[in-house]
Design a protein around this motif. Structure first.
Motif, short mmCIF file in Angstrom:
data_model
loop_
_atom_site.label_atom_id
_atom_site.label_comp_id
_atom_site.label_asym_id
_atom_site.label_seq_id
_atom_site.Cartn_x
_atom_site.Cartn_y
_atom_site.Cartn_z
N PHE A 93 38.14 46.95 -127.02
CA PHE A 93 37.28 47.85 -126.62
C PHE A 93 35.84 47.97 -127.10
N LYS A 94 34.87 48.32 -126.52
CA LYS A 94 33.37 48.40 -126.65
C LYS A 94 33.01 49.90 -127.39
N ILE A 95 32.24 49.96 -127.87
CA ILE A 95 31.41 51.24 -128.41
C ILE A 95 30.97 51.52 -127.37
N GLY A 96 31.21 53.09 -127.16
CA GLY A 96 30.79 53.96 -125.86
C GLY A 96 31.68 54.05 -124.62
N ASP A 97 32.96 53.14 -124.87
CA ASP A 97 33.92 53.20 -123.87
C ASP A 97 35.00 54.03 -124.24
N SER A 98 35.52 54.84 -123.07
CA SER A 98 36.56 55.79 -123.24
C SER A 98 37.93 55.12 -122.82
N THR A 99 37.76 54.02 -122.36
CA THR A 99 39.03 53.07 -122.14
C THR A 99 39.16 51.87 -122.85
N ALA A 100 40.30 51.21 -122.96
CA ALA A 100 40.49 50.08 -123.76
C ALA A 100 41.46 49.25 -122.97
N LEU A 101 41.31 47.89 -123.15
CA LEU A 101 42.17 46.89 -122.69
C LEU A 101 43.45 46.50 -123.68
N ILE A 102 44.73 46.89 -123.45
CA ILE A 102 45.78 46.57 -124.10
C ILE A 102 46.78 45.53 -123.76
N ASN A 103 46.67 44.12 -124.23
CA ASN A 103 47.51 43.07 -123.56
C ASN A 103 47.01 42.97 -122.21
N GLY A 104 45.65 43.33 -121.95
CA GLY A 104 44.96 43.02 -120.68
C GLY A 104 45.24 44.14 -119.70
N LYS A 105 45.63 45.28 -120.08
CA LYS A 105 45.93 46.28 -119.10
C LYS A 105 45.05 47.57 -119.60
N ARG A 106 44.31 48.28 -118.70
CA ARG A 106 43.19 49.06 -119.10
C ARG A 106 43.93 50.30 -119.21
N VAL A 107 43.59 51.07 -120.25
CA VAL A 107 44.24 52.43 -120.75
C VAL A 107 43.16 53.47 -121.31
N PRO A 108 43.46 54.45 -121.11
CA PRO A 108 42.35 55.49 -121.79
C PRO A 108 42.70 55.44 -123.33
N LYS A 118 51.56 67.51 -117.79
CA LYS A 118 51.04 66.17 -117.07
C LYS A 118 49.86 65.52 -118.29
N VAL A 119 50.21 64.34 -118.36
CA VAL A 119 49.31 63.65 -119.35
C VAL A 119 47.94 63.39 -118.55
N VAL A 120 46.72 63.64 -119.11
CA VAL A 120 45.30 63.51 -118.54
C VAL A 120 44.64 62.75 -119.66
N GLN A 121 43.62 62.20 -118.88
CA GLN A 121 42.60 61.61 -119.82
C GLN A 121 41.62 62.44 -120.62
N VAL A 122 41.30 62.32 -121.83
CA VAL A 122 40.17 63.08 -122.45
C VAL A 122 39.13 62.12 -122.72
N ASP A 123 38.04 62.66 -122.27
CA ASP A 123 36.76 61.69 -122.45
C ASP A 123 36.10 61.58 -123.86
N PHE A 139 45.63 56.49 -131.02
CA PHE A 139 45.20 55.49 -130.25
C PHE A 139 45.56 54.00 -130.97
N ILE A 140 45.50 54.00 -131.97
CA ILE A 140 45.79 52.74 -132.83
C ILE A 140 47.20 52.70 -133.07
N THR A 141 47.60 53.62 -133.69
CA THR A 141 49.17 53.85 -134.00
C THR A 141 50.27 53.56 -132.83
N GLU A 142 50.15 54.33 -131.94
CA GLU A 142 51.02 54.52 -130.79
C GLU A 142 50.95 53.16 -130.10
N ASN A 143 49.86 52.73 -129.74
CA ASN A 143 49.69 51.35 -128.91
C ASN A 143 50.26 50.25 -129.79
N PHE A 144 50.60 50.24 -131.04
CA PHE A 144 50.96 49.33 -131.56
C PHE A 144 52.81 49.90 -131.90
#
Length: 331
Positions: A93-108, A118-123, A139-144
Motif C-alpha cells: 500500500f502507499k501513503i494516503g491510500d485507503s486500500t491495499a493489495l494483498i497477494n494482488g487483490k485490492r482490499v480496504p 453488513k461490512v462496509v469500507q471506512v475511509d 489491518f496487519i494482524t487479520e490479513n496475516f
C-alpha cells in the motif's frame, strides 16, 4: 501451590501501571494503549513510534508491529510504498491510500459493520505521523491470519494480538555464554553475563554486581518478571526468583495460553546455572504455573536434585515475591 502466591501482586500491577515502557498516553483522549503480541509486550519508543487512538480506531506504527510479528517490512521512498510480507502473504500500500493489495487483490485498509451487520469500507488511510507509517492494527494482524482482542481497564486500552499460523516462529531469546562460575569471585562475572543477556529489559533501578532483575515492562521495580541473585555468604550458590505476568482478568482472552507460560528467558537462566537438570526443572516450574502438577508437595521445599538429574542441590520455595529456585548449598 496456592494461586494467590503464584500470580503475585506485581502481576496485578500490570493492569494499572502508571508509566510502563509499553504504554503510550494519547493526549487527545487521555487514554493509554498497551499492546501484546503472543503475550509479549511491544516495546514502543520515540524512534519507532507509539500507538494512537482516533475515532475508535487503534492505529499503530507499521514497522515495529510487523517486525515483532515476524514479518519483513520494506519502504520505497520515491513512491512512498510499504510492503509487508512473510512466506505466504504480501501486503502492499502507499501513503494516503485507503486500500491495499494483498497477494494482488485490492482490499480496504479499514472496515466496520453497519447497523444491518453488513461490512462496509471506512475511509481510513495509511498515513505518516512523525515520519512513521500508521495503519489500523487489525489491518496487519487479520490479513496475516492472526486475531486481535482488546479490553479497556480504567484509562488503559489493552490490545492482545495472537499471530496466525503462517507467521514465522517467535525469535530465540538468545543465550548466555558458557555456564556459571562457582569459584569465590565467579559471581561477579556471572551477574555481568546475565545482565547482558537481559538487554534492554534489565531493571537499572535495582540490583548490582550480585543481583539483577528483568523488567521489560518498566514502571515499578516490583513489576520484574524474574530476578537473579548470586552473592557469596548465602545458603545457596544462586537464586532465581521466577514470576509470571498472568492475571485473572486475562482468562478467556486469545493469548491466555501464552500468558500462562513463564517467561522463556527463565529457561536460559536456569541452563546457565544448572546445565544438568535445567530442562526438567523448567518444566516443573511451568507446569506449576499452569496447574498441571499432580502433587505440588513432591517438589516444594525439598531437594529435588535427584528428580531432575542435577549434581547440585535444587530447592523450590513458593514464597512471597515469586517462586524461588535455590541452586547449590553455598559451600
Amino acid at each position: 501451590m496456592k494461586r494467590q502466591t503464584k500470580i503475585l501482586i506485581l502481576v496485578a500491577l500490570l493492569a494499572i501501571l502508571l508509566n510502563p515502557i509499553t504504554t503510550y498516553a494519547n493526549n487527545a483522549l487521555d487514554q493509554q494503549v498497551t499492546v501484546f503480541i503472543d503475550g509479549k509486550p511491544v516495546q514502543f519508543n520515540n524512534d519507532l513510534g507509539y500507538p494512537i487512538v482516533e475515532n475508535g480506531r487503534t492505529l499503530v506504527p507499521v514497522r515495529i508491529i510487523s517486525e515483532d510479528m515476524g514479518y519483513e517490512v520494506k519502504w520505497d521512498n520515491p513512491t512512498q510504498k510499504v510492503t509487508i510480507s512473510d512466506a505466504n502473504t504480501k501486503i502492499e500500500f502507499k501513503i494516503g491510500d485507503s486500500t491495499a493489495l494483498i497477494n494482488g487483490k485490492r482490499v480496504p485498509i479499514d472496515t466496520r459493520e453497519d447497523a444491518n451487520g453488513k461490512v462496509v469500507q471506512v475511509d481510513t488511510k495509511a498515513r505518516l505521523i512523525n515520519s512513521r507509517t500508521y495503519v489500523p492494527i487489525r489491518f496487519i494482524t487479520e490479513n496475516f491470519g492472526g486475531t486481535v482482542d482488546w479490553k479497556i481497564q480504567g484509562k488503559t486500552l489493552y490490545v492482545y494480538i495472537v499471530r496466525g499460523e503462517s507467521s514465522t516462529p517467535t525469535p530465540s531469546v538468545g543465550s548466555i555464554p558458557g555456564t556459571a562460575d562457582y569459584s569465590p569471585n565467579g559471581y561477579i562475572e556471572n551477574i555481568k553475563k546475565v545482565s547482558e543477556f537481559m538487554g534492554d529489559g534489565l531493571d537499572k533501578n535495582i540490583g548490582g554486581k550480585d543481583m539483577v532483575s528483568y523488567n521489560p515492562i518498566g514502571g515499578s521495580t516490583q513489576n520484574g518478571f524474574f530476578t537473579v541473585v548470586d552473592r557469596p555468604g548465602e545458603e545457596w550458590d544462586a537464586l532465581v526468583v521466577v514470576k509470571t505476568w498472568f492475571i485473572n482478568e486475562m482468562v478467556g482472552t486469545p493469548m491466555e495460553k501464552e500468558l500462562r507460560t513463564i517467561n522463556p528467558m527463565t529457561k536460559e537462566i536456569l541452563r546457565f546455572y544448572l546445565p544438568d537438570g535445567y530442562e526438567k526443572l523448567y518444566k516443573i516450574i511451568d507446569d506449576g504455573y499452569n496447574g498441571k502438577l499432580d502433587d505440588a508437595s513432591k517438589y516444594i521445599n525439598k531437594d529435588i536434585s535427584n528428580l531432575i538429574g542435577s549434581s547440585k542441590r535444587v530447592e523450590i520455595v513458593d514464597g512471597y515475591g515469586g517462586l524461588e529456585v535455590r541452586i547449590g548449598t553455598g559451600k
